[in-house]
Design a protein around this motif. Sequence first.
Motif, PDB file in Angstrom:
ATOM      1  N   PRO A  30       3.706  15.021   6.874  1.00  0.00           N
ATOM      2  CA  PRO A  30       2.436  14.883   7.607  1.00  0.00           C
ATOM      3  C   PRO A  30       1.410  14.031   6.867  1.00  0.00           C
ATOM      4  O   PRO A  30       0.480  13.508   7.481  1.00  0.00           O
ATOM      5  CB  PRO A  30       1.958  16.335   7.752  1.00  0.00           C
ATOM      6  CG  PRO A  30       2.676  17.099   6.692  1.00  0.00           C
ATOM      7  CD  PRO A  30       3.993  16.423   6.529  1.00  0.00           C
ATOM      8  N   ASN A  31       1.584  13.881   5.550  1.00  0.00           N
ATOM      9  CA  ASN A  31       0.631  13.096   4.758  1.00  0.00           C
ATOM     10  C   ASN A  31       1.145  11.691   4.437  1.00  0.00           C
ATOM     11  O   ASN A  31       0.590  11.003   3.575  1.00  0.00           O
ATOM     12  CB  ASN A  31       0.301  13.837   3.459  1.00  0.00           C
ATOM     13  CG  ASN A  31      -0.354  15.178   3.717  1.00  0.00           C
ATOM     14  OD1 ASN A  31      -1.217  15.290   4.592  1.00  0.00           O
ATOM     15  ND2 ASN A  31       0.053  16.198   2.982  1.00  0.00           N
ATOM     16  N   GLY A  32       2.206  11.276   5.117  1.00  0.00           N
ATOM     17  CA  GLY A  32       2.752   9.946   4.886  1.00  0.00           C
ATOM     18  C   GLY A  32       4.128   9.980   4.254  1.00  0.00           C
ATOM     19  O   GLY A  32       4.398  10.806   3.369  1.00  0.00           O
ATOM     20  N   VAL A  33       5.003   9.086   4.694  1.00  0.00           N
ATOM     21  CA  VAL A  33       6.383   9.041   4.208  1.00  0.00           C
ATOM     22  C   VAL A  33       6.436   8.344   2.855  1.00  0.00           C
ATOM     23  O   VAL A  33       5.917   7.233   2.704  1.00  0.00           O
ATOM     24  CB  VAL A  33       7.278   8.299   5.220  1.00  0.00           C
ATOM     25  CG1 VAL A  33       8.725   8.264   4.727  1.00  0.00           C
ATOM     26  CG2 VAL A  33       7.196   8.967   6.599  1.00  0.00           C
ATOM     27  N   GLU A  38       5.876  -0.330   5.537  1.00  0.00           N
ATOM     28  CA  GLU A  38       5.527  -0.323   6.961  1.00  0.00           C
ATOM     29  C   GLU A  38       6.076  -1.561   7.662  1.00  0.00           C
ATOM     30  O   GLU A  38       5.934  -2.686   7.191  1.00  0.00           O
ATOM     31  CB  GLU A  38       4.009  -0.272   7.144  1.00  0.00           C
ATOM     32  CG  GLU A  38       3.595  -0.126   8.593  1.00  0.00           C
ATOM     33  CD  GLU A  38       2.098   0.026   8.770  1.00  0.00           C
ATOM     34  OE1 GLU A  38       1.656   0.165   9.927  1.00  0.00           O
ATOM     35  OE2 GLU A  38       1.378   0.020   7.757  1.00  0.00           O
ATOM     36  N   ASP A  39       6.743  -1.329   8.786  1.00  0.00           N
ATOM     37  CA  ASP A  39       7.252  -2.407   9.625  1.00  0.00           C
ATOM     38  C   ASP A  39       7.096  -1.956  11.072  1.00  0.00           C
ATOM     39  O   ASP A  39       7.889  -1.159  11.578  1.00  0.00           O
ATOM     40  CB  ASP A  39       8.718  -2.693   9.303  1.00  0.00           C
ATOM     41  CG  ASP A  39       9.285  -3.854  10.118  1.00  0.00           C
ATOM     42  OD1 ASP A  39       8.589  -4.337  11.036  1.00  0.00           O
ATOM     43  OD2 ASP A  39      10.424  -4.263   9.850  1.00  0.00           O
ATOM     44  N   LYS A  40       6.077  -2.460  11.732  1.00  0.00           N
ATOM     45  CA  LYS A  40       5.778  -2.021  13.096  1.00  0.00           C
ATOM     46  C   LYS A  40       6.848  -2.436  14.101  1.00  0.00           C
ATOM     47  O   LYS A  40       6.929  -1.878  15.197  1.00  0.00           O
ATOM     48  CB  LYS A  40       4.414  -2.553  13.523  1.00  0.00           C
ATOM     49  CG  LYS A  40       3.262  -1.951  12.727  1.00  0.00           C
ATOM     50  CD  LYS A  40       1.913  -2.477  13.195  1.00  0.00           C
ATOM     51  CE  LYS A  40       0.775  -1.845  12.382  1.00  0.00           C
ATOM     52  NZ  LYS A  40      -0.553  -2.367  12.804  1.00  0.00           N
ATOM     53  N   GLU A  41       7.675  -3.393  13.722  1.00  0.00           N
ATOM     54  CA  GLU A  41       8.754  -3.834  14.623  1.00  0.00           C
ATOM     55  C   GLU A  41       9.967  -2.910  14.542  1.00  0.00           C
ATOM     56  O   GLU A  41      10.848  -2.972  15.393  1.00  0.00           O
ATOM     57  CB  GLU A  41       9.176  -5.263  14.255  1.00  0.00           C
ATOM     58  CG  GLU A  41       8.057  -6.295  14.372  1.00  0.00           C
ATOM     59  CD  GLU A  41       7.523  -6.400  15.784  1.00  0.00           C
ATOM     60  OE1 GLU A  41       8.343  -6.414  16.717  1.00  0.00           O
ATOM     61  OE2 GLU A  41       6.285  -6.454  15.949  1.00  0.00           O
ATOM     62  N   TYR A  42      10.003  -2.099  13.513  1.00  0.00           N
ATOM     63  CA  TYR A  42      11.150  -1.204  13.293  1.00  0.00           C
ATOM     64  C   TYR A  42      10.872   0.107  14.019  1.00  0.00           C
ATOM     65  O   TYR A  42      10.185   0.990  13.511  1.00  0.00           O
ATOM     66  CB  TYR A  42      11.334  -0.962  11.795  1.00  0.00           C
ATOM     67  CG  TYR A  42      12.634  -0.303  11.395  1.00  0.00           C
ATOM     68  CD1 TYR A  42      13.754  -1.058  11.070  1.00  0.00           C
ATOM     69  CD2 TYR A  42      12.737   1.080  11.319  1.00  0.00           C
ATOM     70  CE1 TYR A  42      14.948  -0.459  10.676  1.00  0.00           C
ATOM     71  CE2 TYR A  42      13.918   1.698  10.937  1.00  0.00           C
ATOM     72  CZ  TYR A  42      15.019   0.918  10.608  1.00  0.00           C
ATOM     73  OH  TYR A  42      16.193   1.519  10.224  1.00  0.00           O
ATOM     74  N   GLN A  43      11.382   0.240  15.232  1.00  0.00           N
ATOM     75  CA  GLN A  43      11.100   1.385  16.079  1.00  0.00           C
ATOM     76  C   GLN A  43      12.375   2.172  16.381  1.00  0.00           C
ATOM     77  O   GLN A  43      13.437   1.602  16.609  1.00  0.00           O
ATOM     78  CB  GLN A  43      10.473   0.920  17.399  1.00  0.00           C
ATOM     79  CG  GLN A  43       9.120   0.246  17.234  1.00  0.00           C
ATOM     80  CD  GLN A  43       8.047   1.189  16.733  1.00  0.00           C
ATOM     81  OE1 GLN A  43       7.995   2.353  17.128  1.00  0.00           O
ATOM     82  NE2 GLN A  43       7.176   0.701  15.851  1.00  0.00           N
ATOM     83  N   VAL A  59      15.644   5.297  12.251  1.00  0.00           N
ATOM     84  CA  VAL A  59      14.715   6.397  11.977  1.00  0.00           C
ATOM     85  C   VAL A  59      13.773   5.988  10.844  1.00  0.00           C
ATOM     86  O   VAL A  59      14.214   5.589   9.768  1.00  0.00           O
ATOM     87  CB  VAL A  59      15.482   7.678  11.578  1.00  0.00           C
ATOM     88  CG1 VAL A  59      14.499   8.794  11.227  1.00  0.00           C
ATOM     89  CG2 VAL A  59      16.418   8.113  12.696  1.00  0.00           C
ATOM     90  N   SER A  60      12.479   6.100  11.087  1.00  0.00           N
ATOM     91  CA  SER A  60      11.499   5.819  10.040  1.00  0.00           C
ATOM     92  C   SER A  60      10.564   7.005   9.804  1.00  0.00           C
ATOM     93  O   SER A  60       9.856   7.041   8.799  1.00  0.00           O
ATOM     94  CB  SER A  60      10.670   4.576  10.386  1.00  0.00           C
ATOM     95  OG  SER A  60       9.985   4.757  11.609  1.00  0.00           O
ATOM     96  N   LYS A  61      10.569   7.960  10.749  1.00  0.00           N
ATOM     97  CA  LYS A  61       9.737   9.153  10.621  1.00  0.00           C
ATOM     98  C   LYS A  61      10.627  10.389  10.661  1.00  0.00           C
ATOM     99  O   LYS A  61      10.973  10.894  11.725  1.00  0.00           O
ATOM    100  CB  LYS A  61       8.694   9.190  11.741  1.00  0.00           C
ATOM    101  CG  LYS A  61       7.714   8.034  11.675  1.00  0.00           C
ATOM    102  CD  LYS A  61       6.694   8.093  12.799  1.00  0.00           C
ATOM    103  CE  LYS A  61       5.722   6.919  12.709  1.00  0.00           C
ATOM    104  NZ  LYS A  61       4.728   6.940  13.818  1.00  0.00           N
TER     105      LYS A  61
END
Length: 305
Positions: A30-33, A38-43, A59-61
């Motif tokens: 919850p406080n950040g991975v 960060e890659d906003k294109e990686y969904q 999976v990024s989250k």
Amino acid sequence: MNWFKWLVFGSMLLAVQFKMLSQEEINLYPNGVPNAIEDKEYQEEAEVKDGKVIKVYKVSKPTLTVFRPENSNGTAVIICPGGGYGYLSFDKEGIQPAKWLNEHGVTALVLKYRLPHDGIMEDKSFGPLQDVQQAIRYVRTHANELHIDENKIGIMGFSAGGHLAASASTLYNEVVYEEGTVPLKPDFSILVYPVISMEEGVTHKGSKTNLLGENPSKEEVEKFSTDEQINAQTPPAFLVHATDDGAVPVENSLRYYSSLVENNISAELHVYNQGGHGFGLKGRGSSTGWTKALENWLKDFGLCD
């Protein structure tokens, strides 16, 4: 429906299925991975069939999806789906085992762990290990609200997920993410046709390359060959494999089992003549019904009804 629309539709159904099939989906960080780029294109993407999420990609989250039995017996198992560290076989090696464990009074938690990728991780070899350690940390810390015994927390993994489960069982003292002092060693492990060794000729090439890259060092190969990391403190294990596994040679399980025995660790290994790779709970050929052996093993340790 073209490829892009299919993936978007699958991603939408993924969230819906989590809501319908589980009581709770938990954000592991919850406080950040940690270790993240960060890659906003990686969904995140999903493959859906007949309304079921079959596979999950990108999976990024990381999350834990909780499946609670009607009457908890105090045991919990964190499940690591396989997929060669390239995707997660979320239904066959995640949701289905969770439901089976629920039938035996066990609280099951399916781990959606990050898949190693240089574009979203500073060190991709440690990303999945960070996630499985954080999952153990969360379950042990929240034992009371999960209605489980903090000393009955196991890890289960299939194929590459088996490698992650074995890594959690042998590399629990590795400092890959510092957050508190909760013990990170699982109390037992269930390894189903697991990738164990990173040694050429024994390993699963795809899993090794995805985790360690094309040219890992000798030290990296040794560290992530979990049979070489076993010692007298390694938790007991149940292993199952098929002789005719053409993807992950049965020698992987044989090596892990032999090393456990050499270190006087309780271990049980079931090797079936037929089954191939990826047979899941149902088995295939002579491995059909292998879960009865697992049920008996869990009962021997007082872990299942």
